[in-house]
Scaffold this motif. Structure first.
Motif, PDB file in Angstrom:
ATOM      1  N   TYR A 325       0.851  -1.184   0.000  1.00 14.46           N
ATOM      2  CA  TYR A 325       0.000   0.000   0.000  1.00 14.46           C
ATOM      3  C   TYR A 325       0.890   1.237   0.000  1.00 14.46           C
ATOM      4  O   TYR A 325       1.711   1.424   0.894  1.00 14.46           O
ATOM      5  N   ILE A 326       0.760   2.098  -1.027  1.00 14.30           N
ATOM      6  CA  ILE A 326       1.567   3.315  -1.091  1.00 14.30           C
ATOM      7  C   ILE A 326       1.019   4.355  -0.118  1.00 14.30           C
ATOM      8  O   ILE A 326      -0.175   4.660  -0.122  1.00 14.30           O
ATOM      9  N   HIS A 327       1.912   4.917   0.707  1.00 12.40           N
ATOM     10  CA  HIS A 327       1.506   5.959   1.650  1.00 12.40           C
ATOM     11  C   HIS A 327       2.040   7.333   1.282  1.00 12.40           C
ATOM     12  O   HIS A 327       1.535   8.341   1.797  1.00 12.40           O
ATOM     13  N   GLY A 328       3.059   7.418   0.452  1.00 13.04           N
ATOM     14  CA  GLY A 328       3.605   8.730   0.111  1.00 13.04           C
ATOM     15  C   GLY A 328       4.880   8.589  -0.694  1.00 13.04           C
ATOM     16  O   GLY A 328       5.235   7.492  -1.152  1.00 13.04           O
ATOM     17  N   PHE A 329       5.569   9.719  -0.851  1.00 14.44           N
ATOM     18  CA  PHE A 329       6.773   9.757  -1.663  1.00 14.44           C
ATOM     19  C   PHE A 329       7.851  10.570  -0.967  1.00 14.44           C
ATOM     20  O   PHE A 329       7.564  11.557  -0.271  1.00 14.44           O
ATOM     21  N   ARG A 330       9.105  10.158  -1.181  1.00 17.61           N
ATOM     22  CA  ARG A 330      10.224  11.001  -0.801  1.00 17.61           C
ATOM     23  C   ARG A 330      10.343  12.135  -1.825  1.00 17.61           C
ATOM     24  O   ARG A 330       9.780  12.058  -2.921  1.00 17.61           O
ATOM     25  N   LYS A 331      11.127  13.166  -1.481  1.00 18.92           N
ATOM     26  CA  LYS A 331      11.259  14.300  -2.398  1.00 18.92           C
ATOM     27  C   LYS A 331      11.994  13.917  -3.678  1.00 18.92           C
ATOM     28  O   LYS A 331      11.873  14.597  -4.697  1.00 18.92           O
ATOM     29  N   ASN A 332      12.760  12.801  -3.672  1.00 18.58           N
ATOM     30  CA  ASN A 332      13.460  12.346  -4.879  1.00 18.58           C
ATOM     31  C   ASN A 332      12.589  11.463  -5.766  1.00 18.58           C
ATOM     32  O   ASN A 332      13.044  10.948  -6.780  1.00 18.58           O
ATOM     33  N   GLY A 333      11.324  11.275  -5.380  1.00 16.16           N
ATOM     34  CA  GLY A 333      10.397  10.508  -6.193  1.00 16.16           C
ATOM     35  C   GLY A 333      10.244   9.058  -5.799  1.00 16.16           C
ATOM     36  O   GLY A 333       9.407   8.345  -6.372  1.00 16.16           O
ATOM     37  N   GLU A 334      11.015   8.571  -4.851  1.00 12.82           N
ATOM     38  CA  GLU A 334      10.862   7.193  -4.384  1.00 12.82           C
ATOM     39  C   GLU A 334       9.552   7.040  -3.619  1.00 12.82           C
ATOM     40  O   GLU A 334       9.181   7.907  -2.830  1.00 12.82           O
ATOM     41  N   ALA A 335       8.863   5.939  -3.853  1.00 15.62           N
ATOM     42  CA  ALA A 335       7.579   5.688  -3.211  1.00 15.62           C
ATOM     43  C   ALA A 335       7.783   4.950  -1.883  1.00 15.62           C
ATOM     44  O   ALA A 335       8.643   4.079  -1.775  1.00 15.62           O
ATOM     45  N   ILE A 336       6.987   5.309  -0.895  1.00 17.61           N
ATOM     46  CA  ILE A 336       7.022   4.668   0.417  1.00 17.61           C
ATOM     47  C   ILE A 336       5.835   3.704   0.516  1.00 17.61           C
ATOM     48  O   ILE A 336       4.679   4.129   0.452  1.00 17.61           O
ATOM     49  N   PHE A 337       6.132   2.412   0.650  1.00 16.35           N
ATOM     50  CA  PHE A 337       5.113   1.380   0.726  1.00 16.35           C
ATOM     51  C   PHE A 337       5.005   0.819   2.145  1.00 16.35           C
ATOM     52  O   PHE A 337       6.008   0.672   2.846  1.00 16.35           O
ATOM     53  N   GLU A 338       3.787   0.489   2.524  1.00 11.22           N
ATOM     54  CA  GLU A 338       3.561  -0.392   3.676  1.00 11.22           C
ATOM     55  C   GLU A 338       3.330  -1.793   3.122  1.00 11.22           C
ATOM     56  O   GLU A 338       2.491  -1.982   2.244  1.00 11.22           O
ATOM     57  N   VAL A 339       4.074  -2.763   3.619  1.00 11.92           N
ATOM     58  CA  VAL A 339       3.930  -4.133   3.121  1.00 11.92           C
ATOM     59  C   VAL A 339       3.648  -5.073   4.285  1.00 11.92           C
ATOM     60  O   VAL A 339       4.114  -4.874   5.408  1.00 11.92           O
ATOM     61  N   SER A 340       2.856  -6.097   3.988  1.00 14.02           N
ATOM     62  CA  SER A 340       2.508  -7.078   5.007  1.00 14.02           C
ATOM     63  C   SER A 340       2.346  -8.434   4.351  1.00 14.02           C
ATOM     64  O   SER A 340       1.759  -8.543   3.266  1.00 14.02           O
ATOM     65  N   ASP A 341       2.845  -9.466   5.021  1.00 12.39           N
ATOM     66  CA  ASP A 341       2.674 -10.819   4.491  1.00 12.39           C
ATOM     67  C   ASP A 341       1.710 -11.641   5.323  1.00 12.39           C
ATOM     68  O   ASP A 341       1.471 -12.814   5.026  1.00 12.39           O
ATOM     69  N   ASN A 342       1.131 -10.997   6.382  1.00 13.07           N
ATOM     70  CA  ASN A 342       0.218 -11.770   7.231  1.00 13.07           C
ATOM     71  C   ASN A 342      -1.075 -11.028   7.557  1.00 13.07           C
ATOM     72  O   ASN A 342      -1.971 -11.598   8.186  1.00 13.07           O
ATOM     73  N   GLY A 343      -1.189  -9.765   7.160  1.00 12.62           N
ATOM     74  CA  GLY A 343      -2.397  -9.005   7.440  1.00 12.62           C
ATOM     75  C   GLY A 343      -2.524  -8.546   8.872  1.00 12.62           C
ATOM     76  O   GLY A 343      -3.583  -8.020   9.262  1.00 12.62           O
ATOM     77  N   HIS A 344      -1.466  -8.707   9.681  1.00 17.02           N
ATOM     78  CA  HIS A 344      -1.504  -8.282  11.084  1.00 17.02           C
ATOM     79  C   HIS A 344      -0.456  -7.207  11.376  1.00 17.02           C
ATOM     80  O   HIS A 344      -0.753  -6.209  12.029  1.00 17.02           O
ATOM     81  N   SER A 345       0.759  -7.421  10.925  1.00 17.88           N
ATOM     82  CA  SER A 345       1.831  -6.458  11.134  1.00 17.88           C
ATOM     83  C   SER A 345       2.390  -6.021   9.788  1.00 17.88           C
ATOM     84  O   SER A 345       2.294  -6.747   8.798  1.00 17.88           O
ATOM     85  N   SER A 346       2.972  -4.801   9.772  1.00 18.84           N
ATOM     86  CA  SER A 346       3.476  -4.235   8.524  1.00 18.84           C
ATOM     87  C   SER A 346       4.856  -3.626   8.726  1.00 18.84           C
ATOM     88  O   SER A 346       5.250  -3.296   9.846  1.00 18.84           O
ATOM     89  N   GLU A 347       5.559  -3.475   7.595  1.00 19.68           N
ATOM     90  CA  GLU A 347       6.835  -2.775   7.567  1.00 19.68           C
ATOM     91  C   GLU A 347       6.787  -1.738   6.453  1.00 19.68           C
ATOM     92  O   GLU A 347       5.924  -1.782   5.582  1.00 19.68           O
ATOM     93  N   LEU A 348       7.728  -0.791   6.490  1.00 16.22           N
ATOM     94  CA  LEU A 348       7.832   0.201   5.435  1.00 16.22           C
ATOM     95  C   LEU A 348       8.997  -0.135   4.515  1.00 16.22           C
ATOM     96  O   LEU A 348      10.071  -0.531   4.978  1.00 16.22           O
ATOM     97  N   VAL A 349       8.766   0.028   3.210  1.00 17.98           N
ATOM     98  CA  VAL A 349       9.823  -0.164   2.220  1.00 17.98           C
ATOM     99  C   VAL A 349       9.827   1.036   1.279  1.00 17.98           C
ATOM    100  O   VAL A 349       8.811   1.719   1.104  1.00 17.98           O
ATOM    101  N   VAL A 350      10.985   1.291   0.684  1.00 16.13           N
ATOM    102  CA  VAL A 350      11.144   2.366  -0.294  1.00 16.13           C
ATOM    103  C   VAL A 350      11.320   1.734  -1.675  1.00 16.13           C
ATOM    104  O   VAL A 350      12.119   0.807  -1.844  1.00 16.13           O
ATOM    105  N   TYR A 351      10.566   2.237  -2.663  1.00 20.37           N
ATOM    106  CA  TYR A 351      10.650   1.718  -4.035  1.00 20.37           C
ATOM    107  C   TYR A 351      11.289   2.767  -4.931  1.00 20.37           C
ATOM    108  O   TYR A 351      10.818   3.897  -5.027  1.00 20.37           O
TER     109      TYR A 351
END
Length: 412
Positions: A325-351
């Motif tokens: 799930y995309i939540h926003g962007f860095r100023k350089n254009g990289e997208a900030i995602f919330e990712v989850s593999d179990n539907g209970h806890s999540s982590e943030l990743v940069v794309y």
């Protein structure tokens, strides 16, 4: 600073200092304190340092964590936990509805006061200087034929924080069938259709002529870009077909505008893709529209603020075997995602769109779908406001526990 340095030069130097230093310098001399606390210095203070605000909960939904991460070449190493103001904590399950000019606005709606009127509570707060004010939101509609949505932003010209409240006809009155459309047409006017609160005056008002059409349904989530608040919306056109669109409200001119989407985005979600949906975000000073398949694939569109035309930037179609799930962007254009593999806890990743690479942001783990991510800058706004002030329609007062219990403002 040396007394030999002209005061005008001292002013220019202080304009370039970070907030933390300015707050400390207020204790150095009366002249510096008077300067830093002046409305002119506060409204004209600018910083080039960009931050990402990240909020999320861990297990207990009432315990929200707030982080500030410096968005530069050191990202994501420079991060600090933000002090959460007492007003924000009192909102319990309140959520951030806007972020503008370094100010955040949290909101919780639908509680009854001692007169049995339905109201809401908004808190405008500056996490950098640990100050906030609360605003009682009147005439909040819930259930029946109407519902209420809010937007928050800072006027581009006056640097004055504003909250816009819009009452819309409920979804069941704007359907894709003739009966619902007849119900919608039978409503001659919408009570309290638009009201705006301006912090400098401390009051709500309704002097508007260009009100949105009754057939337009606003999404509850808004984004503010350069003093303009945007909502995803849809409209029931003749023949009872639904068309996706963008609605905007300019905090300076206080005018609504309808913005057309590209044909591929304007059409409603198809039955073949029931989870397909549109989202909005912000990249630097531009509005972003996200065309999402409901799992992980996105088309990223950017709107030109002058022509209000849309350009497709890139597509995210990398299968990372996680709900993303995309939540926003860095100023350089990289997208900030919330990712989850179990539907209970999540982590943030940069794309990174060019390399199509995902990088995890270590140390930020929260409950699923509780994340909020947005860019913001340091600001001195609210420094000249009395802390713990509550604006309740035509009444302004200082926070007291007994008074709040009587008004039932933060409970229920």
């Amino acid at each position: 600073m040396s007394d030999n340095i002209p005061f005008e030069i001292q002013i220019e130097i202080m304009k370039k200092l970070p907030i933390k230093s300015l707050i400390q310098f207020r204790s150095v001399s009366k002249s510096w304190r008077s300067l830093i606390d002046s409305s002119d210095f506060i409204s004209h203070y600018r910083t080039h340092m960009q931050h990402l605000l990240v909020s999320y909960t861990v297990d207990d939904i009432s315990d929200t964590k707030y982080l500030s991460i410096v968005d530069d070449d050191t990202f994501p190493n420079q991060r600090v936990c933000l002090h959460v103001h007492s007003f924000v904590n009192m909102l319990n399950c309140g959520h951030i509805i806007g972020n503008s000019h370094g100010l955040l606005c949290s909101y919780r709606g639908y509680f009854k006061d001692h007169d049995n009127k339905t109201r809401g509570m908004a808190v405008i707060w500056n996490p950098m200087i640990r100050k906030s004010v609360a605003v009682v939101v009147p005439n909040v509609a819930r259930g029946g034929d109407y519902h209420t949505i809010l937007g928050f932003g800072v006027c581009h010209d006056t640097i004055d924080p504003k909250i816009v409240k819009i009452t819309c006809i409920e979804k069941h009155c704007i359907g894709n069938n003739k009966l619902s459309s007849l119900v919608r047409e039978s409503i001659s006017s919408i009570p309290w259709q638009v009201e705006v609160f301006t912090l400098s005056t401390g009051v709500w008002r309704r002097p508007y002529n260009n009100l949105p059409r009754k057939s337009i349904r606003f999404a509850s989530y808004a984004k503010v870009v350069d003093g303009v608040v945007y909502w995803l919306a849809d409209d029931v056109e003749p023949g009872y077909s639904i068309c996706n669109m963008i609605m905007s409200f300019d905090m300076t001119t206080e005018e609504f505008k309808e913005i057309k989407l590209p044909d591929s985005l304007a059409q409603p979600d198809s039955l073949a893709q029931p989870d397909k949906r549109l989202l909005i975000s912000k990249l630097r000073d531009a509005l972003i529209v996200l065309d999402w398949d409901g799992i992980r694939f996105y088309d990223i569109w950017m709107m030109d603020s002058v022509s209000q035309s849309f350009t497709k930037l890139f597509m995210v179609n990398e299968d990372i075997s996680l709900v993303a799930y995309i939540h926003g962007f860095r100023k350089n254009g990289e997208a900030i995602f919330e990712v989850s593999d179990n539907g209970h806890s999540s982590e943030l990743v940069v794309y990174e769109p060019n390399s199509k690479r995902f990088d995890y942001i270590d140390g930020i783990d929260g409950s699923y779908l509780t994340f909020y991510v947005s860019s913001y800058i340091e600001t001195l706004l609210l420094l000249d406001q009395p802390d713990l002030t509550v604006y309740n329609e035509n009444q302004t007062f200082k926070y007291r526990d007994d008074l709040f219990q009587e008004l039932n403002l933060f409970s229920g």
